[in-house]
Scaffold this active site. Sequence first.
Site, mmCIF file in Angstrom:
data_model
loop_
_atom_site.group_PDB
_atom_site.id
_atom_site.type_symbol
_atom_site.label_atom_id
_atom_site.label_comp_id
_atom_site.label_asym_id
_atom_site.label_seq_id
_atom_site.Cartn_x
_atom_site.Cartn_y
_atom_site.Cartn_z
ATOM 1 N N PHE A 40 0.789 -1.508 -0.278
ATOM 2 C CA PHE A 40 0.143 -0.332 -0.197
ATOM 3 C C PHE A 40 1.090 1.307 -0.023
ATOM 4 O O PHE A 40 -0.087 2.197 0.684
ATOM 5 C CB PHE A 40 -0.749 -0.216 0.849
ATOM 6 C CG PHE A 40 -1.352 -1.273 1.722
ATOM 7 C CD1 PHE A 40 -2.617 -1.996 0.563
ATOM 8 C CD2 PHE A 40 -1.684 -2.272 2.534
ATOM 9 C CE1 PHE A 40 -3.466 -2.852 0.580
ATOM 10 C CE2 PHE A 40 -2.194 -3.748 2.350
ATOM 11 C CZ PHE A 40 -3.144 -4.047 1.532
ATOM 12 N N ILE B 39 2.180 -7.664 -5.064
ATOM 13 C CA ILE B 39 1.641 -7.394 -3.755
ATOM 14 C C ILE B 39 0.553 -7.512 -2.965
ATOM 15 O O ILE B 39 -0.344 -7.390 -2.035
ATOM 16 C CB ILE B 39 2.032 -5.997 -3.337
ATOM 17 C CG1 ILE B 39 1.617 -5.041 -4.455
ATOM 18 C CG2 ILE B 39 3.687 -5.130 -3.341
ATOM 19 C CD1 ILE B 39 1.558 -3.506 -4.460
ATOM 20 N N LEU C 144 -8.423 -6.819 -16.675
ATOM 21 C CA LEU C 144 -7.981 -8.555 -17.646
ATOM 22 C C LEU C 144 -8.008 -10.010 -16.875
ATOM 23 O O LEU C 144 -7.859 -10.714 -17.308
ATOM 24 C CB LEU C 144 -6.586 -8.012 -16.639
ATOM 25 C CG LEU C 144 -5.568 -6.892 -17.338
ATOM 26 C CD1 LEU C 144 -4.270 -6.692 -16.861
ATOM 27 C CD2 LEU C 144 -5.248 -7.108 -19.144
ATOM 28 N N LYS D 170 -12.253 -11.171 -11.604
ATOM 29 C CA LYS D 170 -12.402 -11.294 -9.634
ATOM 30 C C LYS D 170 -10.959 -11.024 -9.368
ATOM 31 O O LYS D 170 -11.911 -10.071 -8.194
ATOM 32 C CB LYS D 170 -11.699 -13.309 -9.965
ATOM 33 C CG LYS D 170 -12.153 -13.928 -8.826
ATOM 34 C CD LYS D 170 -11.934 -15.220 -8.085
ATOM 35 C CE LYS D 170 -12.696 -15.868 -9.066
ATOM 36 N NZ LYS D 170 -12.108 -17.506 -9.163
ATOM 37 N N THR D 171 -10.098 -10.604 -9.947
ATOM 38 C CA THR D 171 -8.905 -10.173 -9.182
ATOM 39 C C THR D 171 -9.087 -8.469 -9.164
ATOM 40 O O THR D 171 -9.303 -7.630 -7.685
ATOM 41 C CB THR D 171 -7.169 -10.091 -9.767
ATOM 42 O OG1 THR D 171 -7.820 -9.870 -11.105
ATOM 43 C CG2 THR D 171 -7.049 -11.920 -9.263
ATOM 44 N N GLN E 78 -9.868 -5.987 -6.169
ATOM 45 C CA GLN E 78 -9.207 -4.659 -6.128
ATOM 46 C C GLN E 78 -9.849 -3.095 -5.119
ATOM 47 O O GLN E 78 -9.865 -2.760 -4.848
ATOM 48 C CB GLN E 78 -8.364 -4.411 -6.905
ATOM 49 C CG GLN E 78 -6.854 -5.446 -7.467
ATOM 50 C CD GLN E 78 -5.623 -4.871 -6.506
ATOM 51 O OE1 GLN E 78 -5.583 -4.981 -4.573
ATOM 52 N NE2 GLN E 78 -5.115 -4.499 -7.038
ATOM 53 N N LYS F 169 -5.753 0.514 -17.653
ATOM 54 C CA LYS F 169 -5.438 2.229 -16.550
ATOM 55 C C LYS F 169 -6.007 2.055 -15.251
ATOM 56 O O LYS F 169 -5.297 2.638 -15.334
ATOM 57 C CB LYS F 169 -7.266 2.705 -16.668
ATOM 58 C CG LYS F 169 -8.263 3.195 -17.951
ATOM 59 C CD LYS F 169 -8.671 4.025 -18.137
ATOM 60 C CE LYS F 169 -8.971 5.097 -18.608
ATOM 61 N NZ LYS F 169 -10.165 6.457 -18.607
ATOM 62 N N GLY F 170 -5.492 0.219 -14.858
ATOM 63 C CA GLY F 170 -4.819 0.882 -13.325
ATOM 64 C C GLY F 170 -5.463 0.408 -12.208
ATOM 65 O O GLY F 170 -7.145 0.967 -12.449
ATOM 66 N N GLU G 254 -5.821 2.305 -6.856
ATOM 67 C CA GLU G 254 -5.640 3.281 -6.199
ATOM 68 C C GLU G 254 -7.394 3.862 -6.580
ATOM 69 O O GLU G 254 -7.573 4.541 -5.275
ATOM 70 C CB GLU G 254 -5.186 4.132 -6.187
ATOM 71 C CG GLU G 254 -3.170 3.300 -6.051
ATOM 72 C CD GLU G 254 -2.334 3.535 -6.380
ATOM 73 O OE1 GLU G 254 -1.793 5.062 -5.175
ATOM 74 O OE2 GLU G 254 -1.567 3.426 -6.989
#
Lengths: 737, 467
Positions: A239, A465, A629, A632-633, A637, A700-701, A704
């Site tokens: 984090f 991580i 992608l 589930k993850t 997130q 795009k990520g 966060e």
Amino acid sequence: MNSSDMKSVVGKPLNRVDGHAKVTGAARYSAEFPVAKLVHGVTIQSTIASGKIAQIDTRAAERVPGVLLVMTHLNAPKVSGEAGGDRKLPLLQDNQVRYSGQHIGVVVADTFEHAMQAAALVNIRYDEEQPALHLKEHLDQAYVPQGKIPRDQPPDSAHGSVEQGLATAAVKVEQTYTTPIENHNPMEPHATTAVWQGDRLLLYDATQGVFGAKKKVAAVLGMPPENVRIMSYFVGGGFGCKGSTWAHVVLTAMAARQVNRPVKLVLGRMQMFGPVGFRPETMQQVSLGATREGNLTALRHAGTSITSTFDEFIEPVAKTARMIYACPHIETSHRLVRLNVGTPTYMRAPGEASGSFALESAMDELAYALKIDPIELRLRNYAEFDPDKKLPWSSKSLRECYQQGAARFGWQKRNPTPRSMRDGNTLIGWGMATATYPTNRSPASAIAQIKADGTAVVRSGSQDIGTGTYTVMTQIAADALGLPAEQIQFELGDTNLPETPVSGGSQTAASVGSAVHLAGTEARSKLLQLALMDQASPLYGATAEDVIAQNGRFLLKNKAANAETYGAILSRHGLKTIEARADAKPGEEKDKYSMHSFGAQFVEVRVNPDSGEVRVSRWVGAFGVGRLLNAKTANSQLIGGIVYGIGMALMEHTVMDPNRGRVVNADLAEYHVPVNADVPSIDVIFVDEQDPHVNPIGVKGIGEIGITGSAAAIANAVYHATGQRVRDLPLTLDKLL
Amino acid sequence: MKQVLESCLTATINGETVRIQAIAPTTTLLEYLRQSGRVGTKEGCGDGDCGACTVALMAQGADGKLHYQAVNSCLIPIGAIAGRHILTVEGIANGCLHPVQAAMVQTGGSQCGYCTPGFIMSLFAAYYDGTVNDACVEGNLCRCTGYLAIRRAASLVASSPVQDVFRDRLAQTATELGEVSYDGAQSQFYRPTQLSEVLALLQQHPNATLVAGATDLGLDFSHHRKSYPVLVSLEAVVELNFMHQTTEAVEIGAAVPLSHIEDRLRGVFPSLDEMLYWFAARQVRNRATLGGNIGTASPIGDLPPVLLALDAELKLASAVGERTLPLANFFKGYRQTDLQPGEVIVSCKIARTIAPGAVRRLSQSYKIGKRGTDDISIVAAAFCIDLDEQNQIVHARLAYGGVAATPVRAIVVEQWLLGKPWTAETIQQAKSHLKTAFTPLTDLRGSAEYRKLLIANLFEKFFVEYP
């Protein structure tokens, strides 16, 4: 080959490829490598916040059986904690105490118990000085930072004149918002094991950036970087606090060299409050001006945050204000106040999480002042292009996020009057806020290798991580190589592998993913070329466009019978493997487009009017984050980010002793992070979004954006429930009675 | 009681017999596991706050049968596992993944994976108890997933667990804990089975420290790294491990774990049920005892307000004999009690009868904290009001934690309430008295002003709920 070819494995809700290792206890974290002749280090920390070590008596400690070294500023080897960029590290080079909890000694012994016992026997006398500990008392010393805020932006910005914009405004909101120190508290404590092999150093380190650690450690110790190797196969959360290399990492290496034995040093939970960074306390002034119709005429976001006396970290709270709403007059600024604290650092959406609390609370206050629905207010000021950079968005689905989120939440049933919605005695409040986070990307490399047995190994430094790097890279590689995911072995967490950036800023998927995609595609292409030029191949003479790759085989599009396996091609050519390396880096897209994820947070709270207890009872978040992608993850997130936001809004607060700066709640009993019972049902909506510009894989990520807007959405809901506007986080019970 | 100290302890870990020697008995189970290479069990805090170190301890439940109990291995002194069977995350995949492991993979309940072994073991224990639900993971912190994926994993395994080797093992007859006399690294650990032996040991070793579940004292081993030359465990003492229920009263042995009280007394005292829900987490309640929670005399202990409101009475024993003492007279000051050297708490007795002349009893408890569960109270309160046929108050107990140096009753207000009608007007007047009844401190959990408000408001909340 282009990204549209990536359709079979990418996007699927694949189970984590490292799931089996993690649920059986087989996954090895940095403190868990069996190393021969290992000895144990613990650090001694200062108990004052400012002053000098007048005397340090190590004699009793040295007499403890098994003690090999008591290293203090009196006998530590000379190194340069400022070398190599990143954080400036106090490394036992002088007798100066800069903050409470600074590492001022290292004890190494045969067992952890002996090291702890000896550390307790080190007798220290200080010349104590009056520390600076409170932001509010030192605001007059606020200064313009020397450094830049992320993306190389200056600390201040101005478009138009906010004074002029406020002068013409029909309605104004001018308020101050504060956020406290927060600590990351990943579940795995920081841990380093240092092993010297001659003049080469091998470190197992709990880090978000193996390459950053390598460069920093090499620079500080004055070593050629190639002599330092960092390994980090599993990291128990970061984090942000594991994004920099902190003093204990280098001290472990120094101690190991002194005792000529491998040394393991694990920070206790208490030691993670200070020496490994934190989200700094902020004070933020937001001024909004608007016409009666709700069009913004002025937007000023001025942030002041704390930093240490010896290093600079800027919490970029006002960064979002530069781009989030259309307004002719926008000014932002960042100021710093130096205190006797450890150096703050990035913590999940640094700037966006803390800054959005202020800005999105102020927008809610403006909506009430104007008697306009908060979504409507935001739509009236919708930025059709980036007002700071004057660039078009690479893609933006914020309007859809508002619409779909509001529909799912049932926002139209909201009675906007505070205290108007109840369930029996319980007050109900509904609030919302905008979420956004920039799309980052850094250079990254990867190597893909196809083997004669039909499997492939893909390697890229990087780290996992907990975000799912092992898994999503396996998926990207599977599609790029035309292999099933089970046939791919993805390796990471080692500086002997191709270089990648830190796992931070939500950039791993875009950066490493692009490299893995390109390397995989290239390896497959090289293999195909062998076949196309080989008379013995059923594909001989065809062009690459005629061929598709599937399950480790090439076949002609029009004549599927003409096919052969990867293994057959390699064997015929007497090759064990064929490999390709890709060095991917961002291109001109960042000069042509402004690239951000966007989202909308909707939250329901229930407030007990007798005790002030706030419980979040329902959440809908809608996000436009480009391509997914792994559904589930990705879902998890976003939920994890939102729950981090619940903690930030309602409980997280690092409290310092007002005289000596010691953290009084340096444990997980008193530093509250959300428990299961604090988490309501959370509904995450992914708005369909294709972004052809951001990067080769269109992501795009997502690490966060989930926390951004969360604290404001809760504070806005609490206002709606109670009629009380809390501008000071965390929003604890006593602030509501 | 054997006077010859043994230099070796034996226990079973994942089905394998281990011999533990030359290790201080205060070494925690977690330290032992990790130092012996069993690193699947994680250390997140060492304070019993995060649950990453959760393992399953085979132990007798309230029903007398064997159960897997989720416990925090960071708070268990190694001496306490003598003769017992421990299962860790490494020991439950029997050829293939255990259903709870498979479910966690399936739902993505494991992200960074560091909390995962602890969640797995909490779920594992609940799986064989048929109690897989949200509450079974209340003592496990996760910083990545936001818990929802873990809840989905729990729901996948919540129904009808299979018959397997782990369930078969539970079918064995539970044997009583045997006695232990161990000396390791200059520290002694005794686990007697008779109260007389405890009292004798206390005479013999005036410096001895009593320990039961070690959920409080364990912090001294794990965190403060204090050494104790002589530890006397009360866990196996027969006279401290009983529960008697009659229509008149309930008597609970001091060494009875809270989870047993939860199971066996459910429905008897509503205020006790309520407070046990809020009391720490499952892992702690499986080890913490009633005697321990009283004996530590913490001003923010959760159970003392409940027991004070119910007029609990303690039985104490020493070499010179037994005595009884109202709990209200037990707390003498900040962490000070009336317990004399050589004396132990034997039991706590709670009357079930209501005051003479009363026709109904109203009783409840409240705990205010920042988190949904697993928190230290800002203020805890317990109330007990007996009313006669005219709805007049004939008996009143208002007890609080977190408002003074000890758990404490608002005696002046209790007396003022006698003879008053149970009405909103009475409550409003009582509230104004309550606001000045105590002078609480401001600390990081809450301000003095907020606490004063809670002292009064919680009583009103009680009235609203029980008009």
